[in-house]
Each structure stands twice: as C-alpha cells, then as structure tokens.
Write a protein that holds these residues in place. Structure first.
Motif: not given
Ligand code: AMP
Length: 289
Positions: A117-118, A238-244, A251-258, A260-264
């Motif tokens: 990933v990323m 940009p190549e990616y901006f991912t929330i994971f 990658p996640i689709t909802t903010p339920n994980d304990a 969470i980070a974003a990377a770009t």
C-alpha cells in the motif's frame, strides 16, 4: 565524536563501551541532516548512554536511479552538525562494508500488505531495501534502542513488524515529525525545492490537519478526494492521500478503528514529498517518545 568507516573498527569501539556497561542508542540516516534528524539524536541521548548515528545512502531502497543520483550528500557539514550536537559515534560506511559480496543480506520476511500500500505501491521494492539495510545496520551496531522518525510512517511500522517477527533484541522508539514554522515536514529533499514550490509546500500539512479536524464530520472517501483535489489545485501532483488503520496500514472506509492515520505523497516539481498525521490514537500506544 569518533568517526568510523569500517565495521571492524566500529565494533571494536562499541564492544569496549558495552563492556563498560554503557547502553547504545542508534539513529540510522541517509545524511543531508536537518533538525528532524537532530530531534532523533536528542531523543537518543535522553534514553541511552551512547548515541551512534550512521550515514549511508542505501542504493537498495531507491527504485529510481535519478533520485539516488540527486540525493543530497554533504558528509562534512553533517559530521560538524552531529559533533556540535554531542553525538558520540558516527558510522560512515562504504557500500562494500554494508553489502560485502560474500554476505547474504536480504531479509526473508513476508511483509504482506504492509509493503504493497501507499509508498509500496509507488515505490516497488523500496521497503525490502529499507528492511535489508536496517537489519544489516542492527546486526553491525547491535544497539539497545533504535530511533526512527514518525515522518516515515510506513517505514517505522514495517521495521517494528520486522523487530517483532524476527524477535530482534532492540527497542524501537519513534520520534514525532519535526516541522518548519509553516508546517512543512523537514526533509533532506526540501533543499531541492524551487522557491515557488517551497511556497506551496505547507499545503500538505494543512490538508492533513483538515482531515484530522473533519474525521467525524465527513466520510473518509470525501476527505481523501477533497485533499487530493486541494493539493492538485495548489500545484502538486499528488500520488495518494490515504486514511488508514495505523496497525495494518490498510485503507479504511469508516472512522471506527482505534488507531487511524492519514498519509500522502505528492510531487512538487521534481521533488517527491511525503507526510502523515495520526488522526486518532489508541490508548497505550507506547512506541512514541
Ligand atoms: P532519512 O535520512 O531521510 O533516511 O531519515 C533518517 C531518519 O530520520 C528516519 O527515521 C526518518 O523518519 C527521520 N526523519 C526524517 N525527517 C524527519 C523529521 N522531519 N522529523 C522527525 N524525524 C525525521
């Protein structure tokens, strides 16, 4: 500060210090040092008796020969900066010292999705090279503690995974990203930015902060798209901006994980910049200092 270029001389010196009961902290770098590297040095000094810094531009982690060739190399300035900051030992090995012809240095460890990933998607083979050099350097230095920067989120996560899987006798400590006043994460590559691109560069940090502020208000998909578009409008590619998920890097689709980070990663001209931010921290995350 003592400087060594060979494994044998370095180990001889470190063996003496270890036999005196000194704890050894290790900060691996590729040089062109800045205050971000120095914050790793300072953290190391807080936790360990002896601070060892290595400078080695590792060819096996570059998948782009132009990037390897243009990677800034200023060993004299680096050595001065490290000496001024009280570093005890500088290791400046040649490629031959790190990768002798008759030594197998490739690490046989399946990183699974951690390396696909990323950064892994855009830099195939990069993390195998990172793992190879860090493992080799750990085998040489045999430190008690290893200091790495949060700046390279996927990198420290993979090294943490390697340490656990191979049960290496070293404690990893991760140091928060050091930023310029306008928010740009310090990086050796920043010195290659044109004045125009240096001006737009802080937008990356602004996007990460936007994602953090809006984690609960907007969908993950919306946030990612918004930030990509915002970077593009500002003049980045940009190549990616991912929330994971911070543990699995998936990658996640909802903010339920304990965790969470974003990377770009984004190109500003011919300079590739990366950055990240923790959007949600779990309790008991004790990697960070
Ligand atoms: P490098 O020389 O870029 O390979 O980086 C060497 C170490 O310094 C890595 O563990 C990086 O994550 C860390 N590092 C680089 N930039 C920063 C920064 N701005 N703040 C904190 N650590 C950093």
């Amino acid at each position: 500060m003592k400087t060594f270029q060979t494994v044998a001389e370095l180990q001889n010196h470190l063996d003496q210090l270890k036999s005196q009961g000194k704890s050894i902290g290790f900060v691996p770098t590729m040089g062109a040092l800045h205050s971000g590297h120095i914050s790793l040095v300072k953290a190391c000094q807080r936790y360990c008796d002896i601070t060892v810094v290595s400078i080695f531009v590792n060819p096996t982690q570059f998948n782009n020969s132009h990037d390897l060739e243009t990677y800034p190399r200023i060993p004299k300035e680096d050595a001065e900066l490290l000496a001024q900051n009280g570093v005890d030992v500088l290791f400046l090995p040649s490629e031959q010292e790190i990768y002798p012809k008759d030594l197998e240095t490739v690490v046989n460890l399946d990183l699974g999705n951690l390396e696909t990933v990323m950064e892994g998607e855009f830099r195939p083979g990069h993390f195998q090279g990172v793992m190879q050099v860090v493992k080799r350097l750990l085998d040489i230095v045999r430190p008690d503690q290893l200091f790495m920067g949060q700046k390279d989120f996927q990198q420290f996560t993979i090294i943490h995974f390697m340490i656990e899987k191979l049960q290496l006798p070293v404690k990893l400590r991760v140091v928060k990203t050091k930023r310029e006043e306008d928010g740009l994460a310090m990086s050796s590559r920043n010195r290659r930015l044109t004045p125009e691109n240096r001006k737009i560069a802080p937008e990356i940090y602004k996007c990460l902060k936007y994602a953090k502020r809006n984690l609960k208000q907007k969908s993950i998909h919306e946030l990612e798209n918004y930030c990509i578009e915002r970077l593009r409008k500002k003049g980045f590619e940009p190549e990616y901006f991912t929330i994971f998920d911070g543990n699995t890097l998936m990658p996640i689709t909802t903010p339920n994980d304990a965790y969470i980070a974003a990377a770009t990663a984004a190109w500003a001209g011919d300079v590739r910049l990366i950055d990240n931010m923790i959007l949600k921290s779990p309790r008991g995350l004790n990697l960070f200092v």
